[in-house]
Each structure stands twice: as C-alpha cells, then as structure tokens.
Design an enzyme around this catalytic site. Structure first.
Site, short mmCIF file in Angstrom:
data_model
loop_
_atom_site.label_atom_id
_atom_site.label_comp_id
_atom_site.label_asym_id
_atom_site.label_seq_id
_atom_site.Cartn_x
_atom_site.Cartn_y
_atom_site.Cartn_z
N ASP A 221 60.04 -12.34 47.24
CA ASP A 221 58.69 -11.67 46.55
C ASP A 221 58.32 -11.08 47.23
OD1 ASP A 221 55.80 -11.76 44.80
OD2 ASP A 221 57.80 -13.24 42.87
N HIS A 292 50.70 -12.66 45.95
CA HIS A 292 51.98 -11.95 44.78
C HIS A 292 52.36 -13.63 44.86
CE1 HIS A 292 54.60 -10.93 41.93
NE2 HIS A 292 53.56 -11.17 41.16
N SER A 496 55.54 -12.06 35.65
CA SER A 496 55.91 -12.63 37.03
C SER A 496 55.21 -14.10 37.05
CB SER A 496 53.99 -12.18 38.28
OG SER A 496 54.96 -11.19 38.06
#
EC number: 3.4.-.-
Length: 554
Positions: A221, A292, A496
């Site tokens: 990520d 994220h 996600s």
C-alpha cells in the site's frame, strides 16, 4: 464544493459505460507518464486484440528475463519500423531487479529510410513486435519471445475519492452497474468520502498465540503515517513515521523495500513511510490516498488484533501503483516465504497478502498465463499464501485485476479472494464492483479507523467567527474542517477497506486451523515442543492445507 469546482473535477474524467471504466484525470496521467488505451482507435494485431481500455506507462515494456536474449533483435525491429530504441531501465533498487523494464525513446541517430515522425508508445511498440513475430518472413523473433512481454500497467488504490483536487484517482461514483460516473454537485452527495472523526478507541487486546506463531498479513500500500493508536511515531529526525517500541504488531522489511523498484522520491525520504500528503503543493489539497495504509492497518488491527502486519510501500499517495513495482514486491515476498519454509525461518513467513488496489487489462483473461502479475500471485499461492484483493469502486461488472483472478478453475491451491463492499446495513455499496468474479463481501462503507495525525490540508471551514479577538481554539466558532485529521481517526469507504477486513478474518481462520492441527496431534498422543510445532506448521504442505481449510470456512 463550489459549482465551478465540481464541473472542473467532473470534466477531468472520460468514460465509456460499455466497458465500465473511467480514465484517470489528465493531471494524473501526465504525472506518471501514462495514457489510456482505447480499443476503438488502438493499433491491433490479430490474436493480440485489445478488447477493453487500460492505463499504461507510455515508454516502458515489461520483459521476462527469458526473453532478454532477443533484446537486440527487438531493438532492431523498433528502430527500423518505429524510429525507437529500447534501453534497460536505470537501476532504482539495490538488488538486481526481478522485473526487467525496457525503456523506449526516439532513436538519437535516425537515418533517411526510417520514420521521421516518432511517437513513443509502448502499446504500438508491443504490437509491432508481435506482428513481426507472426510474420512468416521473420527469421529473428518468435511468438515465444514476445508473447510473455507486456505493458507496464497503471493500477489504482480502491478507496473512495476524498477531499481535494485533480489528484484524486477514483472521483466518480457510478450510478448503476455499467460504470457511468456521476459525482454530483457536492462531494458528499452519496456519503462515501473520507472525513475526520473524533473518537477514542481502546487498543484491542492481543493474546499469546497458542500455536507458537502469529499469522502475518502483508499490506502492499502507501507508507505508514504517524498515529498514536497504532504506536507509529515520528522518527528521531522528526520527519517520518515508524513503528515505535510500543508497536508490537507492525513490522517493516527495509532490505525488501530497498530491493523493489519503488516510486521515485527524494533520496532522503524512506520510501516505506508516508511521504508528502499533497502532490499539489500550490493548492494544498490532500492527495486521494494519503493515509491509505494507516487506515488499512487499523482495520486489520480492529478485526484480528492477534495478527501481525508487514507494511510494504508500493503506492503513491495519489493512489497510483506501477505494475512492475507490485510484481517486484510480490517476488520479494516469495523469496521470504521460500526462505521461511525451507530453512525454518518463521520470522520471515507471510500468510496473507492484502491488495487494496487493482486495474483493468486490455485483453481480460487472455494471456493470463504470461502475465507477470498473475504469475507472481500464483507462485505465492503455491506456497500456501492467501491473496486477498479489492474488487474496485467503479460499480462495474468488468473484471478488475488482480481480484478477478478469483474467477478461475480450481487448481487445488488457495484461490484469490476478491472482495466487494457492503454498507453498514448489509446492502451492497453504491460504488462497489460486482459480478460472478466477486466471491466475498464485507463491510466497506463508512468504516472508522486510524489516520495520520499530522495531516491537515488547505481546505478551511466554510463558516468561522472569532470572538473577543482571541486566537485560542475556544475563542473561535466554526463549521467542520473537512481535512484536519489531528484527532488521528477517519471515516472512509471503499473496497480498499473491505479487503483488509477479510484478510484479517482469514488470519483468524488460519489460527483456528493451526489449533485444530494441534488438537489432532494431541488426540494421537503427540505433544510437540513449541519450536517443533512451528517447524511442522511451516512446511509447504502444511501451509497449503491450512490455507485451503481457512478459505473453505470463510
């Protein structure tokens, strides 16, 4: 959002509902040297047709090492027919790259009989090599040489938009299965955008593993961001975040990170940590995927606190992932797993890989046996590693890879787990991709998790009143500031975040599978010491059996 701002963002997108695909905004394509392949106008070669749009780096081809012996012949074809030469990509990782990239550029020494108008386009170059290999008069290149070659696809993180400007990757919200985006006049019209929240969550209790080893989930990520709840703090230089001594469950592998071809960044920035939170410093808008990984890791920790996390940076903060970076990271993970299983190194084992990202192939499943991303994933599956991948946020049934690899015949290995997103009430989220290839569903809308505490973008509250001329917070009355995350938590949506939730559930099931094995051994009168138990459970056959058992119970 002001009407002219909404119009600007909406007009940055192009779409074709028949393909269920939305192109990336023009600034993102330009930033990453990429373009969208449109099958209606693309140069086609029979047997290698583009049947759907994709996004790829314009000047790079991915070439397996087995085809490098024909590189000189390939360059000759490209020079004569397209006016291009192909160089080896500059070294951007410490170890020898596991994925070879051929970099295209105009021939610096053109001759009169060669093209005068030169376009650097990897798709055109790839198709020219394929056409040459199919030509019966060709005596140098074979289909076996060029078939394994491919584009360096651009993939994207599967989180919903966020607050910000044109750097956002997934800005549109499709209104139906078909992928036609309609973001609306207000960013929050459908309620899925990232926003700060004020909450205090107790740290989940971690208990000692009864089978000698905790399952490890690799999160590929963005980098880590500072967050007190995760015990991820600034390093001594005060610039970058790293797991502190109190953080017992997040790890990094510096040599592995240094050994993959990571996105370009100033040499002073450790690429496995969160970098600049805005790619648009003039406006100060937050990048779409800032924070994220921090959010994803928080979802894992809430769902299965007894699992460990291996954090690997492959994604830019605008959500872009280069295919060669992802493949290189997966190959490096395979090296770890092989070392763990064959040389009894439980500290190197990885049990689950969580991929909150994906993209579209121009040829769908055709040629999957040569696709380097598919091969890297299948090599890990053969070692008993479970791959969990996001289904994507385009409200489309078009296969989104690597999640769509779930839709393959049973080969006896743990299947790829493709994950769609649900709303809190259990309905399918408005944005989630769907189709027969989406095999698992989990909560992925309006989740709350950890977020970098140092993030504060340029957007100001719409209303603000200062009383008594003071500058203290309590002397200021204002509406909500939508991009100040100093509290350390956020609400966010996307496949996600359904993905790490499923990855954590698999980790739980792996532990239960290990416990069942121990009970079975004890029932036979076998009592193993901890080291012997770990060694037995680490063997390739044992990991395959436990992975398949866990997936069947999912």
């Amino acid at each position: 959002m002001k009407p002219d701002e909404a119009e600007r963002l909406s007009s940055a997108w192009t779409s074709d509902s028949s393909y269920g695909f939305t192109s990336l905004p023009t600034p993102v394509l330009a930033r990453h040297g990429a373009k969208m392949l449109d099958p209606s106008s693309a140069y086609q070669v029979d047997g290698f047709l583009a049947t759907g749009p994709t996004v790829y780096r314009t000047n790079e081809l991915l070439i397996p090492h087995g085809s490098l012996g024909k590189q000189a012949d390939m360059v000759e074809v490209l020079r004569n027919d397209l006016g291009l030469v192909m160089d080896e990509a500059p070294a951007d990782c410490r170890d020898a790259p596991l994925v070879f990239r051929g970099v295209l550029r105009p021939d610096p020494h053109p001759t009169a009989d060669r093209p005068t108008t030169v376009v650097t386009d990897a798709w055109r170059a790839l198709q020219k090599l394929r056409a040459t290999a199919k030509d019966p008069a060709n005596l140098t290149l074979s289909l076996a040489d060029v078939r394994p070659m491919g584009l360096n696809h651009v993939l994207v993180g599967a989180a919903m938009g966020g607050i910000g400007g044109g750097s956002e990757v997934l800005r549109g919200v499709p209104g139906a299965i078909g992928g036609n985006p309609n973001p609306g006049a207000e960013a929050d019209e459908v309620g899925y955008w990232r926003r700060p929240v004020a909450i205090r969550m107790a740290r989940p209790l971690r208990t000692a593993p009864t089978t000698g080893r905790r399952p490890v989930i690799a999160i590929l990520d963005t980098g880590l961001g500072e967050n007190g709840w995760l015990s991820v703090a600034k390093e001594a230089n005060g610039m970058f975040a790293a797991p502190s001594e109190d953080c017992t469950f997040v790890r990094v592998d510096g040599p592995l990170q240094d050994g993959i071809c990571t996105p370009a960044s100033p040499a002073s920035i450790p690429l496995y940590w969160e970098g600049s939170y805005t790619i648009e410093p003039l406006t100060g808008y937050l990048s779409s995927h800032t924070g994220h990984a921090t959010f994803v890791i928080g979802v894992v920790h809430q769902t299965e606190p007894n699992a460990d996390v291996l954090s690997i940076r492959v994604m830019y903060n605008d959500g872009v992932v280069y295919a060669h970076v992802l493949v290189q990271a997966l190959k490096k993970l395979l090296e770890r797993v092989v070392e763990a299983q064959e040389n009894n190194r439980p500290d190197l084992m990885v049990d689950v890989v969580s991929l909150s990202l994906g993209g579209y192939r121009e040829a769908g499943e055709r040629g999957a046996e040569y696709d380097q991303l598919t091969l890297a994933i299948d090599d890990l599956r053969a070692r008993g590693v479970v791959i969990v991948a996001a289904a994507g946020n385009y409200a489309s049934s078009r296969p989104f890879y690597p999640a769509a690899l779930a839709d393959r015949d049973d080969d006896g290995l743990p299947p790829v787990i493709s994950v769609g997103a649900c709303n809190p009430n259990g309905t399918k989220a408005f944005f989630s991709n769907d189709g027969r290839w989406v095999r698992c569903w989990a909560a992925g809308a309006a989740l709350i998790s950890s977020f970098p505490e140092t993030i504060n973008g340029s957007i100001r509250p719409r209303y603000q009143v200062t009383t008594n001329g003071g500058n203290e917070p309590l002397a200021i009355r204002e509406s909500l500031e939508s991009d100040d995350y100093s509290y350390g938590y956020a609400e966010w949506s996307g496949t996600s975040f359904a993905t790490p939730m499923v990855a954590a559930r698999i980790a739980t099931l792996l532990m239960k599978a290990d416990e069942a094995t121990v009970k079975q051994e004890e029932g036979l009168g076998v009592v193993l010491e901890r080291e012997d138990l770990v060694r037995r459970l680490l063997r390739k056959g044992a990991t395959l059996n436990r992975a398949n058992a866990a997936v069947q119970r999912l």
